[in-house]
Design a protein around this motif. Structure first.
Motif, PDB file in Angstrom:
ATOM      1  N   SER A   1       0.829  -1.198   0.000  1.00 16.37           N
ATOM      2  CA  SER A   1       0.000   0.000   0.000  1.00 16.37           C
ATOM      3  C   SER A   1       0.870   1.257   0.000  1.00 16.37           C
ATOM      4  O   SER A   1       1.983   1.278   0.523  1.00 16.37           O
ATOM      5  N   VAL A   2       0.334   2.298  -0.569  1.00 18.44           N
ATOM      6  CA  VAL A   2       1.029   3.574  -0.657  1.00 18.44           C
ATOM      7  C   VAL A   2       0.654   4.403   0.568  1.00 18.44           C
ATOM      8  O   VAL A   2      -0.536   4.595   0.845  1.00 18.44           O
ATOM      9  N   PRO A   3       1.621   4.906   1.328  1.00 17.46           N
ATOM     10  CA  PRO A   3       1.275   5.714   2.508  1.00 17.46           C
ATOM     11  C   PRO A   3       0.653   7.038   2.086  1.00 17.46           C
ATOM     12  O   PRO A   3       1.182   7.747   1.233  1.00 17.46           O
ATOM     13  N   ASP A   4      -0.497   7.353   2.680  1.00 19.67           N
ATOM     14  CA  ASP A   4      -1.176   8.600   2.339  1.00 19.67           C
ATOM     15  C   ASP A   4      -1.566   9.402   3.570  1.00 19.67           C
ATOM     16  O   ASP A   4      -2.367  10.322   3.494  1.00 19.67           O
ATOM     17  N   ASP A   5      -1.018   9.049   4.728  1.00 16.82           N
ATOM     18  CA  ASP A   5      -1.262   9.756   5.990  1.00 16.82           C
ATOM     19  C   ASP A   5      -2.741   9.845   6.317  1.00 16.82           C
ATOM     20  O   ASP A   5      -3.231  10.870   6.788  1.00 16.82           O
TER      21      ASP A   5
END
Length: 107
Positions: A20-24
């Motif tokens: 998964s891509v970190p997106d805060d």
């Protein structure tokens, strides 16, 4: 792009995917702000069904085939008009069933 390339592209993307891509928390905040799905109103569908039934009944009420077929079917005699009437009802029921199944696959 055609559908035959979909499996190759999917395999290539899966091989390159690292997680998964970190997106805060952006995705979670966005999903919470989206409005809930509206339910479909059943009233237009019911009105359409009733209008279709009324139009069919009015157009077929003047034909003797419908009246004779209905009387023969009620009396238990399988005449040609009764078989035609029953075939029409079975055909329309099957069409409604297939339409329902196709709509269910889309969702």
């Amino acid at each position: 792009m055609n559908h035959s390339d979909d499996h190759e592209i999917e395999a290539l993307l899966q091989a390159q995917f690292e997680g998964s891509v970190p997106d805060d928390g952006f995705s979670d905040r966005l999903l919470q702000q989206l409005p809930s799905r509206r339910r479909r109103a059943a009233c237009p569908l019911l009105v359409g069904i009733l209008a279709g039934m009324a139009a069919c009944w009015l157009s077929l009420s003047s034909t003797p085939l419908l009246r004779i077929g209905w009387q023969d079917w009620i009396s238990g005699e399988l005449s040609m008009p009764a078989i035609t009437l029953l075939s029409g009802m079975v055909g329309m029921s099957l069409l409604a069933l297939l339409w329902t199944m196709m709509e269910a696959e889309d969702h």
